[in-house]
Design an enzyme around this catalytic site. Structure first.
Site, PDB file in Angstrom:
ATOM      1  N   ASP A  61      25.754  68.370 101.851  1.00  0.00           N
ATOM      2  CA  ASP A  61      24.732  67.332 101.762  1.00  0.00           C
ATOM      3  C   ASP A  61      24.187  67.094 103.155  1.00  0.00           C
ATOM      4  OD1 ASP A  61      24.968  66.774  99.092  1.00  0.00           O
ATOM      5  OD2 ASP A  61      26.582  65.325  99.391  1.00  0.00           O
ATOM      6  N   ASN A  92      70.575  86.412 107.524  1.00  0.00           N
ATOM      7  CA  ASN A  92      69.600  85.836 106.590  1.00  0.00           C
ATOM      8  C   ASN A  92      69.358  84.359 106.887  1.00  0.00           C
ATOM      9  OD1 ASN A  92      67.916  85.906 104.287  1.00  0.00           O
ATOM     10  ND2 ASN A  92      69.512  84.876 103.109  1.00  0.00           N
TER      11      ASN A  92
END
Ligand code: ATP
Length: 857
Positions: A324, A694
């Site tokens: 806009d 991990n």
């Protein structure tokens, strides 16, 4: 309670309230009694459930079972360590998930709706969740009705109840009680229900029910929808499933080969299951959520509030930003610059000789003054009222002299509004609106003057001014039903005013940045073509003859095909209706463009929903538009969209780096264990080593990758294709070859150590694998640039993670307690230096890979 059947007097009695609202003390007592006005989320998980969900993954359960069996049969310490690591893993996972959830909750709170209420006659805004029965709410077009209410004053009020009833027609509301009978919700025309929204008019109403006692609360369970996962999460989840199968097959092969080679069966079982647990990226979608949620949290600091998480991810794919004009590309601070008066002065007599044009400016508007004397309301109207005020015509006094008796509120499709006033000489209607709209509504007397009016308007519009016209007529009496087409006809134009709304200077820079980033900025405005053109040129949105400007009526005359042929070239849409935004989105999306669209009004909601990223305005946006949006601009500023895109690209880049890092690490671990028997080496790592890598080596630095600053070229490259496979573009190959290299250096170290009768071979292999991964993470910090170019110290959290990981590894190698647990042995200085040197091979290899790729480019 059948509130719709009761007369208003009984309602105020029952609710013990008045039209000027409750007092603060009663309200706070009722809040305690009735609780917050919110719908409870039945899907919310408790802390315990969140922790448990971390442990109930299928592979984790198998690992726990295997560890317990091995504890019973043999070594209990191993079992304890494995269980400890699994629990630690779950705790880390939980903390991350919990923080992400809190971050999302905080974001939701920021996007929460406010309600405008009366407390003992004083107007104030409070969080809608604090409303209580008996409160008086003030509502206008664009508001979401915050609780169940009974209207007691309405002006042309219409409500969209489709959210509740499924009926898409707007329902007109009134205040009188309904005759005895059975009414469906949709027929209770004096009631408003939580969650529906006002499309037209203004109203005052009593709150009759809040929170779970509302109709919405009663059906809340039915409408609670799952949070949708992002496209990346869906793809990762699907890919993860296929990958898991592959990993399970590999781990089974590893198990059998080990068994055949005569390794203890339980050792092989635990090792292969641990490997599967470590290598299956089951946490990846969750980790993506975390990265997105934290990204969203940071975006708030740049004034972009994310409402739907996938938006963070998809921001980086935007190819068109349709914005806009007013307030987003301009400052929305209007001042009247020029005024043009027509020759027709007959209305001056109505106002006892005062100038009718200036009188109209003072009377036809909805602004009000706050306590400090500052005008509140639409900036267009504020400018006009201010102009009249400067000419000594003050709205508040004039309103008493010429009271408003009816009105047709402004809407952006009609582009005008009308107020009806009582005067000594009868009733007058004042219409204000876009001049070209008014020109179609003039009396025959003025029709011949239209070309001249147009000339004057165009002169003003070319300067970038917004031009608003005023037209009037007298009426014998108030029409029974106000119909816009009837009231707003046979008007006499009395003049118009040209207002400047300066473009935002930062928008100009943002437009340039967009273009460099392969994103096309487009202006959409309800304003005049010439006004829009002047501003678009100033901002750099239009720079050549090839950039098209299309008006709403021109757009309406095009066929879908014709429009699609030009849509990518249109840079400005002027005098469009909000409804046409949807057509623009459709046409662009059909051309495979990825569209961000801004909007602030009720009618913008469908466009905001359908855009790839719907962006609502935080300051001037209606609640309905915010509710429909994916993202809210807290400062209404176009430049913020571009900043958000930049952040979005960075966040996505970092997620990809994180995926690359974790998957390569996993691939390295698999290669090590898988290749060892083929090289006639003993099982290189124990289960605890794998699980440790991990948890620590993969976990800490991986997360810190989210803090990586943006790549230097981030806004100089084209948008990412949202359909593109993330493993394309070399990622899959990287994961395989770097993982293989990690495997080779680790096994090389192991073989050499065994060959030279070094009993520490396992500690050395374990350390090499761990450090290789750290080298890898440093090398992938930038996709293209060398680490020495982007600076070793530019990601402090990652450096901290590296230091911590190294320290923890040292602790495992050099403290007797952990030596026992992890079956490690202290390395001599020479051995340590050797492992470091061998580990660095991965780092250098990846740096060389980038260098070669850059040379090819
Ligand atoms: P943009 O579309 O550029 O963001 P906007 O949102 O203000 O601007 P609309 O509100 O749709 O656009 O207004 C469209 C047209 O309606 C304006 O160009 C103006 O001519 C007219 N207009 C705007 N506000 C009012 C008002 N309060 N009263 C009467 N007419 C108005």
């Amino acid at each position: 309670m059948k509130w719709h059947l009761l007369p208003l007097s009984e309602i105020t009695q029952l609710l013990n309230t008045t039209p000027s609202g409750l007092d603060a003390i009663t309200a706070s007592e009722r809040l305690i009694e009735h609780g917050k006005n919110q719908i409870e989320d039945s899907k919310k998980r408790s802390v315990l459930q969140m922790i448990l969900s971390q442990l109930t993954d299928f592979m984790i359960l198998i690992l726990i079972a295997a560890a317990i069996i091995s504890g019973i049969v043999g070594d209990l310490t191993d079992t304890i360590i494995i269980l400890t690591i699994i629990i630690l893993n779950a705790v880390v996972g939980f903390i991350q998930e919990y923080r992400a959830e809190k971050a999302m909750e905080a974001l939701k709170k920021m996007a929460a709706n406010l309600a405008r209420i009366l407390r003992k006659g004083d107007m104030m805004d409070i969080p809608a969740s604090d409303l209580v029965p008996g409160d008086v709410v003030m509502l206008e077009a664009g508001n979401i009705i915050p609780a169940d209410i009974r209207f007691f004053e309405t002006y042309q009020i219409k409500v969209d109840e489709s959210a509740l009833t499924g009926e898409s027609n707007n329902v007109e509301k009134s205040t009188d009680e309904l005759p005895e009978g059975n009414y469906a919700l949709g027929d209770q025309t004096n009631m408003g229900y939580k969650g529906t929204h006002i499309t037209n008019g203004r109203a005052l109403a009593y709150v009759v029910a809040t929170g779970m006692e509302t109709e919405l609360g009663l059906i809340a369970k039915m409408i609670q929808t799952d949070e949708t996962s992002t496209p990346l999460q869906k793809r990762l989840a699907a890919f993860g499933k296929r990958l898991s199968v592959g990993i399970l097959i590999i781990c089974t092969i590893i198990f059998f080969i080990g068994w055949l080679r005569g390794e203890p069966i339980l050792l092989m079982l635990i090792t292969s299951i641990s490997l599967a647990v470590a290598a299956i990226p089951e946490a990846m979608p969750a980790l993506v959520t975390i990265a997105l949620a934290f990204g969203a949290k940071r975006l708030v600091k740049s004034n972009a509030l994310i409402r739907k998480l996938p938006a963070v991810e998809t921001l980086g794919s935007v190819t068109f930003i349709c914005s806009d004009k007013t307030g987003t590309l301009t400052l929305n601070k209007m001042t009247v610059q020029e005024v043009y008066e027509t020759a027709d002065k007959k209305f001056n007599t109505v106002f006892a000789g005062r100038d009718a044009l200036v009188m109209a400016m003072a009377l036809n508007n909805d602004v009000s003054k706050d306590k400090n004397g500052i005008w509140l309301g639409d900036s267009t109207e504020v400018a006009l009222v201010q102009y009249a005020f400067d000419k000594n015509l003050e709205r508040t006094n004039l309103e008493l002299e010429f009271p408003r008796i009816a009105e047709l509120p402004f809407d952006s499709t009609r582009k005008c509004m009308t107020t009806l006033h009582e005067t000594e000489n009868g009733i007058i209607a004042i219409t204000k609106g876009a001049v070209d709209v008014l020109l179609n509504k003039l009396t025959d007397n003025q029709k011949s003057l239209i070309p001249q009016f147009e000339l004057e308007v165009n002169e003003m519009a070319k300067k970038g001014y917004r031009v608003l016209g005023y037209a009037m007529k007298t009426l014998p009496s108030i029409p029974e039903k106000l119909i816009a087409d009837e009231v707003e006809s046979s008007l006499t134009l009395i003049g118009f005013a040209g207002m400047i709304d300066p473009p935002r200077e930062e928008a100009k820079q943002a437009v340039t940045e967009c273009k460099q980033a392969g994103i096309i900025p487009v202006m959409i405005t309800g304003d005049h073509k010439l006004t829009a053109e002047a501003i678009a040129k100033h901002l750099g949105i239009i720079t050549s003859e090839e950039d098209l400007i299309v008006t709403g009526s021109e757009l309406a005359a095009l066929t879908v095909k014709q429009f699609q042929d030009i849509v990518e070239k249109v840079k400005v849409y002027a005098r469009v209706n909000p409804e046409q935004k949807l057509e623009i989105i459709n046409a662009l999306q059909n051309k495979n463009q990825f569209v961000a669209m801004t909007g602030d009004g009720v009618n913008d909601a469908p466009a905001l929903k359908n855009a790839d990223i719907g962006i609502a305005m935080g300051i001037n946006g209606t609640e309905v538009s915010k509710e429909a949006s994916h993202m809210i601009l807290l400062d209404d500023n176009f430049a913020t969209i571009v900043i958000a895109v930049r952040h979005g690209r960075r966040i996505f880049d970092n997620i990809l780096k994180f995926i690359k890092y974790t998957m390569t690490s996993n691939s390295g671990e698999i290669w090590v264990i898988f290749l060892a028997p083929f090289l006639l080496l003993p099982v290189p790592l124990l289960a605890v080593h794998i699980l440790w890598i991990n948890l620590v080596t993969d976990g800490l630095p991986g997360l810190a990758l989210a803090s990586e600053p943006s790549e230097p070229n981030i806004m100089n490259r084209p948008p990412r294709d949202p359909k593109q496979n993330i493993f394309a573009g070399g990622m899959a190959i990287h994961i395989l070859w770097v993982g293989l290299l990690m495997g080779v250096v680790t096994l090389g170290m192991q073989a050499w150590a065994i060959h030279s009768d070094n009993t520490q071979w396992q500690t050395m292999a374990f350390t090499v694998l761990c450090f290789s991964q750290l080298g890898h993470v440093m090398a992938i910090r930038s996709e293209r640039e060398s680490i020495f170019k982007i600076g070793v110290f530019t990601n402090k959290p990652l450096l901290a993670a590296l230091v911590l990981t190294v320290a923890l590894q040292m602790m495992i190698i050099y403290t007797p307690f952990f030596n026992d647990i992890f079956k490690t042995e202290p390395l001599s200085l020479n051995e340590l230096l050797l492992t470091l040197a061998v580990s660095s091979i991965v780092f250098w290899a990846v740096e060389i890979e980038k260098w070669i790729k850059n040379r090819k480019r």
